[in-house]
Structures are given as C-alpha cells and as structure tokens.
Design an enzyme around this catalytic site. Structure first.
Site, PDB file in Angstrom:
ATOM      1  N   ASP A 187       0.845  -1.187   0.000  1.00  0.00           N
ATOM      2  CA  ASP A 187       0.000   0.000   0.000  1.00  0.00           C
ATOM      3  C   ASP A 187       0.886   1.246   0.000  1.00  0.00           C
ATOM      4  O   ASP A 187       1.272   1.744   1.049  1.00  0.00           O
ATOM      5  CB  ASP A 187      -0.933   0.000   1.215  1.00  0.00           C
ATOM      6  CG  ASP A 187      -1.961   1.117   1.155  1.00  0.00           C
ATOM      7  OD1 ASP A 187      -1.766   2.066   0.366  1.00  0.00           O
ATOM      8  OD2 ASP A 187      -2.958   1.043   1.885  1.00  0.00           O
ATOM      9  N   HIS A 192       0.251   8.118   3.572  1.00  0.00           N
ATOM     10  CA  HIS A 192       0.847   7.491   4.747  1.00  0.00           C
ATOM     11  C   HIS A 192       2.351   7.751   4.867  1.00  0.00           C
ATOM     12  O   HIS A 192       2.987   7.215   5.775  1.00  0.00           O
ATOM     13  CB  HIS A 192       0.594   5.983   4.705  1.00  0.00           C
ATOM     14  CG  HIS A 192      -0.855   5.638   4.551  1.00  0.00           C
ATOM     15  ND1 HIS A 192      -1.787   5.932   5.511  1.00  0.00           N
ATOM     16  CD2 HIS A 192      -1.529   5.048   3.528  1.00  0.00           C
ATOM     17  CE1 HIS A 192      -2.980   5.530   5.106  1.00  0.00           C
ATOM     18  NE2 HIS A 192      -2.855   5.000   3.913  1.00  0.00           N
TER      19      HIS A 192
END
Length: 285
Positions: A187, A192
């Site tokens: 991911d 993030h």
C-alpha cells in the site's frame, strides 16, 4: 469526474493471480509490530521462517492486493489517493492462510453509496487456490469529495456495542516509522508517507494505514486470548472510526462473548482515548 454507480456495478468482476511466500508474510508481521522482543519465542512465530505461522489479517495484503486500489480504479470511479479512507474490513477464513500461496483473486463492486460529501464503494473479494476457497474479504472504501452524484445513501453498519466492563485492557505502542515499514507490503498511498500529501488531505502529518491498525489489533487478540494459535480465527470484522498516527499508543478494550467471539475497541492514549476502531474476532473455542 462524477461517480458513475451504474457503470461500476455492471462491470465484470476482476480476476488476478495472487502469490506470496515466507518473505512476504514475515515483512507483513514486522509491518504490524511483530518481533519485539526480537528473541521472544512468541514473536519468533511471526518472524522466523522455520517457525512461521500466518496471522489471518495477512489476507488483506497477500500478493500486494489492496481493496482501496480496486475501489479507486473501478470503472466509473476516479479519486485522488489523498481522499481514500478505509471504512470497514471483514474477513471470513475458509482455511488457515498458508505460508506460501498461488491463488486466484476475484473482486467485484457490490454497492456504491452517496454520503453527500463522500462516495462509499463496497467491494467483495474471493480468493481460491487449487485446494478450493481460502478466504472471503469485504471492504467499504470512502472516497472523500466524490459524493453528491445522486445515489442511495445506504446503511452505516456498526459492530455491536459491548456491555459491562471489559475483560481485558491492553496497550500497544506503534513505531514512529510504522507506516513507512507497513507500506512495503504493497500500500504505497502517499497519504501514509508524504507530509505534503497528508496536509492537502487535512492532516498535520502522515496517518497510519487503517489495515495496519487492523493487523495490530488482531495480533494482540491472538497473542493474549487465543494462546497464539492463528488457526482459531474464523472471521474478523472491523469498522474504522478515526485516524491513527505513527508513534501513538493504542488502548485495546476486550470483551468476551458467549458466541466464541471477542469484541474490541481501540482508542489512542495520547489523544484522550480518541476512538479509532471497533472490531469483532470470531474464533474457535
């Protein structure tokens, strides 16, 4: 481009090959905080290849497959990655997850809801190998800023609220680089990792992946309530209710039910127990 719910729902299911090995499993376990203390026999079950057991939540990253990526790229749907948030995630385990795998993943959009300020895409994934079904996953992905297309609002599923005092309270402190490590499982959403992307999304710094928290919670429950036996997990449902930042401490309150399940709520200690997740783990006795 407005969401085209009809097109998304009428699209053919996507089929792809999914493969993984011991290295992928060990990296995932490290990404959710396994390996501390490094020589603890209980942790070596997650980090040493000749003792390796697979935590069932590994299914969410097996082969680098990400439900949010399917939601963003589904026909009739487009969204900026900074606006993608996980709403719910569930797993049904048909067999224990093997250390090595070569399987076929079939994914389909099952619903598209209009929440006004956001669109919610529901996805269902089936994974099977030569031996038959392995697991079924369902996810609801929020696409912020993509609502208002005139679709049905849909329900807002919530896990059952626990009653009484929790049977157990645990704390798990996340590493400052937890998101940087976890994103190596596949991911790579810059939300993030990139402070600029995080600020554009309304956060003062990058946030942790919801599915990383999902794995942290399941590992804590397996280690404390199931004697470390990953094969006892039959299903795992979670609803994400807030964001977590790397370096924070999760407080997990656990209730035992009469139906061979554990209900857990997770909150952030440093933010006055701000709620971030509610989940149910279904297990064998």
């Amino acid at each position: 481009m407005p969401v085209d719910a009809v097109r998304a729902l009428q699209a053919e299911p996507r089929r792809s090959r999914v493969a993984w090995d011991r290295g992928d499993v060990m990296l995932y376990h490290l990404g959710i905080g396994a390996g501390v203390p490094a020589t603890d026999p209980a942790e070596l079950r997650y980090t040493l290849e000749n003792r390796l057991h697979v935590l069932p939540s590994f299914a969410t990253v097996a082969g680098g497959a990400m439900d949010w990526a399917d939601a963003v790229s589904a026909p009739g749907i487009e969204s900026d990655l900074s606006g993608v948030l996980h709403g719910t995630q569930s797993l049904i385990l048909h067999r224990p997850v093997p250390v090595r795998g070569d399987a076929t993943r079939t994914t389909a959009v099952t619903a598209v809801h209009d929440k006004g300020t956001a669109a919610v895409v529901a996805l269902r994934s089936e994974l099977a190998d030569a031996g038959g079904p392995l697991w079924t996953g369902e996810a609801r992905i929020f696409l912020r800023g993509q609502g208002g297309f005139g679709g049905e609002r849909g329900a807002s599923p919530r896990p059952p609220a626990p009653g009484g005092r929790p049977a157990l309270v645990l704390e798990r402190t996340l590493r400052e680089d937890q998101a940087l490590l976890y994103r190596l499982c596949g991911d790579r959403n810059p939300l993030h990792a990139d402070p600029d992307v995080a600020r554009r999304a309304g956060y003062d710094r990058p946030i942790l992946h919801g599915l990383c928290s999902y794995g942290v919670v399941l590992k804590a429950l397996v280690d404390t309530e199931l004697n470390g036996d990953v094969t006892r997990v039959r299903g795992y449902d979670a609803r994400f209710t807030g964001v977590v930042f790397p370096g924070e401490t999760l407080r997990l309150s656990v209730w035992r039910t009469a139906r061979d399940a554990r209900v857990v709520t997770a909150s952030v200690v440093e933010r006055d127990d701000a709620p971030v997740l509610t989940a149910t783990v279904h297990c064998d006795r």
